[in-house]
Write a protein that holds these residues in place. Structure first.
Motif, PDB file in Angstrom:
ATOM      1  N   TYR A   1      -7.562 -26.686  29.155  1.00 42.87           N
ATOM      2  CA  TYR A   1      -6.390 -26.853  30.022  1.00 42.87           C
ATOM      3  C   TYR A   1      -5.639 -28.140  29.703  1.00 42.87           C
ATOM      4  O   TYR A   1      -4.542 -28.351  30.202  1.00 42.87           O
ATOM      5  N   GLN A   2      -6.230 -29.005  28.880  1.00 44.02           N
ATOM      6  CA  GLN A   2      -5.576 -30.246  28.470  1.00 44.02           C
ATOM      7  C   GLN A   2      -4.597 -30.021  27.318  1.00 44.02           C
ATOM      8  O   GLN A   2      -4.029 -30.975  26.795  1.00 44.02           O
ATOM      9  N   ILE A   3      -4.411 -28.779  26.929  1.00 44.43           N
ATOM     10  CA  ILE A   3      -3.472 -28.440  25.857  1.00 44.43           C
ATOM     11  C   ILE A   3      -2.301 -27.696  26.501  1.00 44.43           C
ATOM     12  O   ILE A   3      -2.265 -26.474  26.541  1.00 44.43           O
TER      13      ILE A   3
ATOM     14  N   PHE B   1      -4.761 -19.896  20.989  1.00 43.87           N
ATOM     15  CA  PHE B   1      -6.199 -20.097  20.781  1.00 43.87           C
ATOM     16  C   PHE B   1      -6.887 -18.792  21.123  1.00 43.87           C
ATOM     17  O   PHE B   1      -6.912 -18.363  22.273  1.00 43.87           O
ATOM     18  N   LYS B   2      -7.393 -18.106  20.093  1.00 40.29           N
ATOM     19  CA  LYS B   2      -8.057 -16.823  20.277  1.00 40.29           C
ATOM     20  C   LYS B   2      -9.459 -16.917  19.689  1.00 40.29           C
ATOM     21  O   LYS B   2      -9.616 -17.118  18.495  1.00 40.29           O
TER      22      LYS B   2
ATOM     23  N   PRO C   1     -20.692 -24.534  21.907  1.00 41.32           N
ATOM     24  CA  PRO C   1     -19.572 -24.893  22.786  1.00 41.32           C
ATOM     25  C   PRO C   1     -18.250 -25.017  22.033  1.00 41.32           C
ATOM     26  O   PRO C   1     -18.224 -25.197  20.814  1.00 41.32           O
ATOM     27  N   ILE C   2     -17.171 -24.920  22.784  1.00 40.78           N
ATOM     28  CA  ILE C   2     -15.841 -25.152  22.227  1.00 40.78           C
ATOM     29  C   ILE C   2     -15.674 -26.662  22.102  1.00 40.78           C
ATOM     30  O   ILE C   2     -15.806 -27.384  23.090  1.00 40.78           O
ATOM     31  N   PRO C   3     -15.388 -27.170  20.915  1.00 38.94           N
ATOM     32  CA  PRO C   3     -15.301 -28.624  20.718  1.00 38.94           C
ATOM     33  C   PRO C   3     -14.201 -29.277  21.555  1.00 38.94           C
ATOM     34  O   PRO C   3     -13.085 -28.766  21.642  1.00 38.94           O
ATOM     35  N   GLN C   4     -14.530 -30.400  22.152  1.00 41.03           N
ATOM     36  CA  GLN C   4     -13.553 -31.184  22.921  1.00 41.03           C
ATOM     37  C   GLN C   4     -12.385 -31.620  22.036  1.00 41.03           C
ATOM     38  O   GLN C   4     -11.267 -31.802  22.518  1.00 41.03           O
ATOM     39  N   GLU C   5     -12.639 -31.797  20.757  1.00 41.77           N
ATOM     40  CA  GLU C   5     -11.611 -32.287  19.830  1.00 41.77           C
ATOM     41  C   GLU C   5     -10.409 -31.354  19.731  1.00 41.77           C
ATOM     42  O   GLU C   5      -9.335 -31.764  19.284  1.00 41.77           O
ATOM     43  N   LEU C   6     -10.571 -30.103  20.152  1.00 47.75           N
ATOM     44  CA  LEU C   6      -9.431 -29.181  20.118  1.00 47.75           C
ATOM     45  C   LEU C   6      -8.286 -29.663  21.010  1.00 47.75           C
ATOM     46  O   LEU C   6      -7.128 -29.305  20.794  1.00 47.75           O
ATOM     47  N   THR C   7      -8.602 -30.488  21.992  1.00 48.58           N
ATOM     48  CA  THR C   7      -7.546 -31.005  22.870  1.00 48.58           C
ATOM     49  C   THR C   7      -6.611 -31.952  22.123  1.00 48.58           C
ATOM     50  O   THR C   7      -5.544 -32.276  22.627  1.00 48.58           O
TER      51      THR C   7
END
Length: 160
Positions: A67-69, A52-53, A38-44
């Motif tokens: 979408y939180q970014i 982000f690619k 999964p894509i880590p939540q921490e990226l937000t």
């Protein structure tokens, strides 16, 4: 005692540096790397992230926490066939200029992208969209549109 104080100061300094690194990151690129999971939540936490690619990996799970970014301008997720989610919430990304979501599993409709007035590229071939094509006339900056290999009905509006 002095050793403990040194460790405390070192840890505090390290945490401050990590915090500033999170503030400085503008581009996160990891395409064609075979990354799984999964894509880590921490990226937000990357509040200044503009790009982000992560195309053509083996990413799984939901991607909508991205979408939180709101600072994101380019979001590339194409080619991650096990990655899923909906576009509901993408309207929280007012600066988004390029969206690459081809060869994925998108639930819902394409309607939420109609609020992205800065969008110049929408690549969503083979994304699983069905139903009527929304009116994309509000996407005044749109230059590239790929909706091939979806099962949508209707035609592009005259104001495109």
């Amino acid at each position: 005692m002095i050793c403990g104080l040194f460790i405390a100061i070192f840890l505090e300094t390290t945490l401050v540096l990590i915090y500033y690194v999170f503030l400085l990151v503008e581009t996160f690129a990891m395409f064609n790397m075979g990354i799984e999971g999964p894509i880590p939540q921490e990226l937000t936490l990357l509040k200044n992230l503009e790009v982000f690619k992560a195309e053509n990996n083996e990413l799984t799970g939901d991607f909508s926490h991205l979408y939180q970014i709101p600072s994101l301008q380019i979001l590339g997720l194409s080619g991650n066939r096990k990655l899923s989610g909906s576009l509901s919430g993408i309207e929280n990304m007012p600066y988004l200029r390029e969206l690459y979501i081809s060869e994925m599993t998108i639930q819902g409709t394409l309607d939420p992208v109609t609020s992205l007035t800065n969008l110049a590229t929408l690549s969503a071939s083979e994304a699983g969209f069905t139903g009527p094509l929304p009116n994309l006339g509000s996407l005044v900056n749109l230059q590239t549109l790929d909706l091939s290999r979806n099962k949508m009905t209707g035609s592009l509006s005259a104001d495109m």
